[in-house]
Design an enzyme around this catalytic site. Structure first.
Site, short mmCIF file in Angstrom:
data_model
loop_
_atom_site.label_atom_id
_atom_site.label_comp_id
_atom_site.label_asym_id
_atom_site.label_seq_id
_atom_site.Cartn_x
_atom_site.Cartn_y
_atom_site.Cartn_z
N HIS A 112 41.11 33.00 36.47
CA HIS A 112 40.84 34.12 35.57
C HIS A 112 39.54 33.92 34.79
O HIS A 112 38.82 34.87 34.50
CB HIS A 112 42.02 34.26 34.59
CG HIS A 112 41.95 35.46 33.72
ND1 HIS A 112 42.25 36.73 34.18
CD2 HIS A 112 41.63 35.62 32.41
CE1 HIS A 112 42.13 37.60 33.19
NE2 HIS A 112 41.74 36.95 32.10
N ASN A 164 41.65 49.53 46.09
CA ASN A 164 41.53 49.79 44.66
C ASN A 164 42.69 50.68 44.22
O ASN A 164 42.96 51.72 44.84
CB ASN A 164 40.20 50.48 44.37
CG ASN A 164 39.87 50.51 42.89
OD1 ASN A 164 40.74 50.75 42.06
ND2 ASN A 164 38.61 50.25 42.57
N HIS A 202 35.83 39.89 40.07
CA HIS A 202 36.11 40.75 41.22
C HIS A 202 34.88 41.57 41.54
O HIS A 202 34.00 41.75 40.70
CB HIS A 202 37.29 41.68 40.92
CG HIS A 202 37.00 42.71 39.86
ND1 HIS A 202 36.89 42.39 38.53
CD2 HIS A 202 36.75 44.04 39.95
CE1 HIS A 202 36.62 43.48 37.84
NE2 HIS A 202 36.52 44.50 38.66
#
Lengths: 331, 331
Positions: free
Chosen positions: A109, A72, A162
């Site tokens: 996406h 991250n 995600h």
């Protein structure tokens, strides 16, 4: 009149105060996503791989990727090394060592978990398992959580699909409390409290949503929030880390069905997915049972909930289960 | 790098991961309210008294009222009577007996706690104390919480200034846990852990916001969320129910100052106010210390927080305290 119900796995009471206005609505058809399949500005889209830290895992190993895992960029915890306790007087502190990784679930996406293929969702769950185990194996790590924030109310601002895995150098209070209750229950009754719950939910039937070969999806008897859903392995397993390939595939099947039904039955809510699991090969493995939980964000915890730790739920789990079963059937 | 800090009053760790972007901004002047002083549609406005259930308390007893208390029209809990445990198998339930009251804090629709007069805020706190004690005295009641939800993100949709008191027939998990930690601390150290914290906060000074004659306002060392603020009596008191008239006045003074500073320093956030208190005359009275907490809703708990019970805080309490002190000074 309202009722109080106790969750046998935490021994905590919830106030169940169903309101007519808060009743689940009729299943609706939702418009399809207006997102582009690829967004040039998105750091998780193919072609922008250099905008993330170097990947720690990718599927497949070469060629176009289907799933990527990267540290991250805004890590809450990071780095190895010792974590000595310091601080003065009554205050204790320690360095924020640990791991914080992002699982980029698909190159697309505009994908959504409820629309992704069985193979895609299975891939994501297998990647969760791999990174969960690898992070837990690092020195100094005491616990790890795999989770997904879907939508703004669930705590995310990036729309590209995600999820995250966070590994901590300390035990997690909510897990510790669940392990304690389960261990005490096992000590008294010689049986896993979650197994008792699964038997009782199957026998009652009113809160069951779907059953796969190895997993049962249901609204728990003492649901804390509207449409809270648990997906549990039907045979006793204490750790998500021990899930096998066949199980991940069946879990993916049940999860997709639950998420699609939730979208139609509850008006496409934001939600969190969280794995509640003991680390693999713990001494509590007879007593505890892992679950994957879908936690829709349909209500706002207010001062009472924040102060007391007790929830007020305005949708009966039986009503939510009925709506979800109907939405799943008319799919 | 981030750090972990442990709250000595709960023994829970928080991840402190300050981000530049999340830093407190400069104090700003905010526009005044555009609400009318009276709204004909509002059930809490003068003239609409018949739209609420009959009042259980009013100040003053006759003539125009300054504060009214009524049962909540959408009570989460209500009624007296026995609360027998029922349920089958692993599941327990009981009737939702208890009390749920609304404190209408002022006749003025457009008032805000930070703009109300010292006398008005003092009145509200005294009414809280009276109803808190009366609800706790009812048969079968085990706990009560006084709280306020300010703004939509804090769980309210009615803008007319109001707060609530909820009384439950079971103990509250968060309070039980705090009492346990405090009792164990007292047993080991012979002293109230909150008294230790107050001494340490005063000595450090970096997290203190304001001090009245009898109350200290500070950002706790292990703040769970940005701008979390505790207001604690500086002499040992375990129950809000034991507060005297002089203390309510000083508490009102400190609270108004904190809320005005918060509004300017943190961009007028929504917040909850919650009294964390032991019931009066408990056996734990040497060990526990009550606090009034201001809990701004500047961040959204995501999957990790929901699953683990551990918070990630992006604003260091020292930074928040500095911003609040400056905002209080330039008032």
């Amino acid at each position: 009149m309202s009722t109080l119900r106790q969750d046998p796995t935490t021994r905590q009471w919830v106030i169940l105060a169903p309101r007519r206005a808060a009743r689940p609505h009729e299943p609706v058809e939702l418009p399809r996503s207006t997102l582009p399949e690829r967004d040039e500005q998105c750091p998780f889209c193919p072609g922008n791989e250099d905008q993330t830290p170097p990947e720690v895992l990718r599927l497949p190993d070469d060629g176009a990727w289907r799933v990527r895992v990267v540290p991250n960029l805004y890590s809450a915890l990071g780095g190895d090394g010792p974590a000595p306790r310091g601080g003065a007087g009554p205050f204790r502190e320690m360095p924020g060592v640990g791991g914080h990784e992002v699982v980029i679930e698909t190159p697309h996406h505009d994908a959504r978990p409820d629309e992704m293929s069985l193979r895609e969702v299975t891939d994501v769950l297998r990647v969760w398992r791999r990174r969960y185990l690898q992070l837990l194996a690092r020195p100094g790590i005491r616990a790890a959580v795999a989770f997904k924030n879907f939508g703004r109310l669930a705590g995310t601002s990036l729309v590209h699909p995600h999820s995250q895995i966070l590994a901590t150098p300390v035990l997690l209070p909510r897990m510790q409390q669940r392990l304690e209750v389960a261990t005490r229950y096992f000590d008294e009754n010689g049986r896993c409290v979650y197994d008792e719950v699964l038997d009782a939910e199957r026998a009652a039937g009113t809160r069951v949503i779907a059953e796969g070969e190895r997993f049962l999806a249901f609204e728990p008897f003492a649901s804390q929030t509207p449409f809270e859903t648990w997906i549990a392995p039907t045979t006793h397993r204490s750790s998500f880390g021990d899930i096998d390939d066949g199980e991940t595939r069946d879990l993916a099947r049940v999860l997709r069905r639950v998420l699609a039904a939730l979208r139609r039955a509850a008006g496409d809510p934001d939600y969190n997915l969280v794995v509640f699991s003991a680390p693999p090969s713990e001494s509590d493995e007879d007593a505890f049972h892992w679950t994957l939980r879908v936690l829709p964000r349909l209500s706002t915890p207010a001062g009472f909930e924040v102060g007391s730790g007790m929830s007020i739920n305005t949708v009966a789990p039986e009503d939510a289960a009925l709506a979800l079963r109907e939405a799943a059937r008319t799919e």
